[in-house]
Design a protein around this motif. Sequence first.
Motif, PDB file in Angstrom:
ATOM      1  N   LYS A 375      -4.737  15.211  18.174  1.00  0.00           N
ATOM      2  CA  LYS A 375      -4.078  15.996  17.131  1.00  0.00           C
ATOM      3  C   LYS A 375      -4.473  17.466  17.153  1.00  0.00           C
ATOM      4  O   LYS A 375      -3.783  18.303  16.587  1.00  0.00           O
ATOM      5  N   PHE A 378      -4.212  20.085  14.203  1.00  0.00           N
ATOM      6  CA  PHE A 378      -3.672  19.470  12.991  1.00  0.00           C
ATOM      7  C   PHE A 378      -4.585  18.362  12.468  1.00  0.00           C
ATOM      8  O   PHE A 378      -4.198  17.564  11.629  1.00  0.00           O
ATOM      9  N   THR A 381      -4.979  18.329   8.691  1.00  0.00           N
ATOM     10  CA  THR A 381      -3.824  18.490   7.804  1.00  0.00           C
ATOM     11  C   THR A 381      -3.218  17.129   7.503  1.00  0.00           C
ATOM     12  O   THR A 381      -3.498  16.143   8.183  1.00  0.00           O
ATOM     13  N   GLU A 382      -2.382  17.123   6.506  1.00  0.00           N
ATOM     14  CA  GLU A 382      -1.653  15.904   6.186  1.00  0.00           C
ATOM     15  C   GLU A 382      -0.686  15.625   7.338  1.00  0.00           C
ATOM     16  O   GLU A 382       0.086  16.505   7.725  1.00  0.00           O
ATOM     17  N   PRO A 383      -0.727  14.424   7.918  1.00  0.00           N
ATOM     18  CA  PRO A 383       0.113  14.201   9.095  1.00  0.00           C
ATOM     19  C   PRO A 383       1.604  14.279   8.767  1.00  0.00           C
ATOM     20  O   PRO A 383       2.024  13.919   7.672  1.00  0.00           O
ATOM     21  N   THR A 384       2.378  14.797   9.707  1.00  0.00           N
ATOM     22  CA  THR A 384       3.825  14.811   9.560  1.00  0.00           C
ATOM     23  C   THR A 384       4.350  13.500  10.112  1.00  0.00           C
ATOM     24  O   THR A 384       4.436  13.313  11.323  1.00  0.00           O
ATOM     25  N   LEU A 391       4.097  13.002  14.072  1.00  0.00           N
ATOM     26  CA  LEU A 391       4.654  14.084  14.897  1.00  0.00           C
ATOM     27  C   LEU A 391       3.608  15.113  15.313  1.00  0.00           C
ATOM     28  O   LEU A 391       3.877  15.968  16.136  1.00  0.00           O
ATOM     29  N   ASP A 392       2.418  15.041  14.715  1.00  0.00           N
ATOM     30  CA  ASP A 392       1.378  15.981  15.111  1.00  0.00           C
ATOM     31  C   ASP A 392       0.824  15.670  16.496  1.00  0.00           C
ATOM     32  O   ASP A 392       0.284  16.532  17.172  1.00  0.00           O
ATOM     33  N   ILE A 393       0.969  14.415  16.902  1.00  0.00           N
ATOM     34  CA  ILE A 393       0.533  14.047  18.247  1.00  0.00           C
ATOM     35  C   ILE A 393       1.579  14.569  19.227  1.00  0.00           C
ATOM     36  O   ILE A 393       2.776  14.434  18.980  1.00  0.00           O
TER      37      ILE A 393
ATOM     38  N   LYS B  44       1.773  24.339   8.771  1.00  0.00           N
ATOM     39  CA  LYS B  44       3.043  23.674   8.455  1.00  0.00           C
ATOM     40  C   LYS B  44       3.682  24.263   7.202  1.00  0.00           C
ATOM     41  O   LYS B  44       4.242  23.547   6.374  1.00  0.00           O
ATOM     42  N   HIS B 236       3.196  23.303  16.779  1.00  0.00           N
ATOM     43  CA  HIS B 236       3.086  22.016  17.456  1.00  0.00           C
ATOM     44  C   HIS B 236       3.265  22.178  18.964  1.00  0.00           C
ATOM     45  O   HIS B 236       2.597  21.512  19.747  1.00  0.00           O
ATOM     46  N   ASN B 239       0.069  23.558  20.266  1.00  0.00           N
ATOM     47  CA  ASN B 239      -0.947  22.506  20.247  1.00  0.00           C
ATOM     48  C   ASN B 239      -0.725  21.498  21.381  1.00  0.00           C
ATOM     49  O   ASN B 239      -1.660  21.076  22.057  1.00  0.00           O
ATOM     50  N   ARG B 298       9.025  18.430  23.222  1.00  0.00           N
ATOM     51  CA  ARG B 298       8.808  18.755  21.815  1.00  0.00           C
ATOM     52  C   ARG B 298      10.055  19.377  21.189  1.00  0.00           C
ATOM     53  O   ARG B 298      10.456  19.009  20.093  1.00  0.00           O
TER      54      ARG B 298
END
Lengths: 407, 401
Positions: A375, A378, A381-384, A391-393, B44, B236, B239, B298
């Motif tokens: 991650k 992120f 953070t609160e995962p999306t 979706l953070d992965i 975010k 993202h 990342n 992505r």
Amino acid sequence: MLESADNVAVGGVTKGSRMVIVGLGGGGCNAVARMHAGWSDGPVVAAVNTDSQALSACRVPVRVQIGKGITQGLGAGGDPAVGKLAAEDDGDSLRELVSQADIVVIVAALGGGTGTGAAPIMARIAREQGAMTLCFATTPFDFEGELKTRHAEEGLRALRMQADVVITLPNQRLLELVETQTGLVDAFGKADVMLGVGVRSLWKLLSKAGIINLDFADLRHLVEHSGGVCSFGYGEGTGTAKASVAVSELMKSPLLDRGRILSQAGALMVSINGGPDLTLVDVQKIMSQLTAVARPGVKLFMGATVDEAWQSRLTLTVLAAESWTGEGDLPAPAAGFPEKAVEGSAPEARTGSKAPVSAGARAIQPTLNFDTGDKGRFKNTEPTLYAGEDLDIPTFVRRGIKLSFEK
Amino acid sequence: MNLPLIVALEIGTTVVRAVIGESRADGHLMITGLGECPSRGVRKGEIVDFDNAVACVREALRLAEENGRVIINQVHLVVSGGHITSLVNRGSVPIMNSRKEITESDIDHVMETARAVSLPTDRQVLHTICQYFHVDDQEGVIDPEGMEGSKLSADMLIIHGLLMRLRNVVKVVRSVQVDVEDVAFGGLCAALAVLTAEDKEAGSVVIDLGGGTTDYVVYAHSAIAAAGSFGVGGDHITNDIARGLRIPIAEAERLKEEHGSAMVEMAARSQKVALPAESGLAERAVKVSDLHTITHLRMEETLNLVKTELLEKNLLHSLGGGVVLAGGCAHMKNIVKLAEKVFGLPCRVGKPRGVAGLAVVTEGPEYAAIVGMARYGLKSMEQKERERKSILGILKDIFRK
């Protein structure tokens, strides 16, 4: 009428389960004919149609014409009611066709007359004969018109009431598979190929002794608890990275809505088909990639078979049940795995591969490691979350795609 | 100066920006000041580090004040975040007068009814936008005044978000002793800035590909049909690159900007990009094909999130005007090609329209939301002056024309 009923009881079905594949209507017959043409061995294949001309052109061992008195050997004219009448009229022939079978696989292209109308009747007859009934049904392309879509929906509803499990393959999703220049014949051909692959892998799974066995009881268990609605996905890989390629193909496949269905499924039946060079590491890799995508606590059945002729080739077939109603423990499909593992595999390899193969809670540990490790920024953070995926992965990780320098 | 001045502020995931705009006689928006500060404390689109976020806002406003030679007392704030979503609420009223003719007060009344939606207590309504009226069985009426009928209904699009998150953003601004005059959803602002009247008429989707969020707004049949936001953005991508190629975030950011592509470029497949040797890390090269694979997957996924929404709401076939991309990620190479492939619709990168002044602001898709906010603020201010009471007028003007 049965043209060669003597073929019914024979066929290369072992492990105590006899399978009969029945193609219904024009689309279903085309599909089974194509399937049969590609197989050197396999289960009994039968074609059932109202249209005598189309039927005689269908190159399969068993052919049954239905509704002679109703359509005079013509098609059902796109009317499911006619297809239904025809099947009811020749119920005896159909009963005879499946009388010896343990598993009946019905293949039908819904939307037309014969396939749509006759499939639920066929399913009922098969179940009355004590066979488990699976139905592979395609639904029409959008361009085939609203009427066909409506017929297909009605047919599907009826089929779900009659068959043990219905596996739908929306043709519209196949559009994503084909190139824009693909001809019409090829587009329909592609649908048939997909159906063929699905049926074939199912047969293989159940009839060939695998290194990791998956049998009729497992399938029955899946079917009984899945609420009767399944999706089917397929991936194939060759070469050194065959496991990753197969997984990524499976994930990308529109059949499983690009992995979405996989991540939402309540239960998964995974069949890995490889050559003699299939390694436990491959199996482990595949299963850990799948469990990373799947819902935590998913019921997982898996099996692996080896085909002597398949050198550096691997196919991956997944049946995904949308919901899972069963509770308690399964007949532990993975429990027998270490004992049945390939001879000569080191003990540490066995223990190493045990975790990802097992279902549910046992698979959570590697999944968790996987998540936090990937991650990055992120992490806190609160995962999306979307459709069961975090979706953070990185997308490429979730899709199981290997980058070249990692290979 | 009697022309109203407006300050729009956006606390983005990548950049905190403030623009100062004034209305020109020809109706254009003139940008007279800009302040930008790299963002810290935002992930975010939401505040994760209050103090850092406050510092960035202070800096951006200071720069804007210097640049525009004004003192900023109040701002119009752009908000975003994956928690923002929309629903359609229908309200109906009977037509009471004896002639059964619909009057302005009936319209006010039905809009009030349609606006009164019951949301969970932790949610806050951001916008209520009237889509259509219905007179008895007649659907899709644009202006029902003067028509006859016994029942008048209105469909209202309600855009709402989490109360606490929205409050936090406002609180950041208040901490620097600046008032928040108004808040608006970033996606809506972007749409306001980049769409032409024809786009709205034909049906379009605006996708604001931001650093932390991807916002979308759909215009179909001349009304706003849907809006929402996903907590996925350019961050993202960076990342993903950092994780995939095992390089620092800053290096990943540079690679993304210089070599990233929304499609895997066949021609560049075998090429390599050298990474400079840095504090302890040896110099190495990464394959462009790897980089493109990561960025393509992505971007494709992100666009597919929006596509899935459109499919679920059955709007994909109402978009004759196609897809308009905004936000910083709209700069990515081949993004138009990818969007055309994903949606099967014509696609373009949207630049803020009807603005004059600083060239960077008028040219870049990343300024769409903030320019839209400035326009939205100006219009609503002007409107408020002119007809304080008629909310209908504002909505018609801003969202229809």
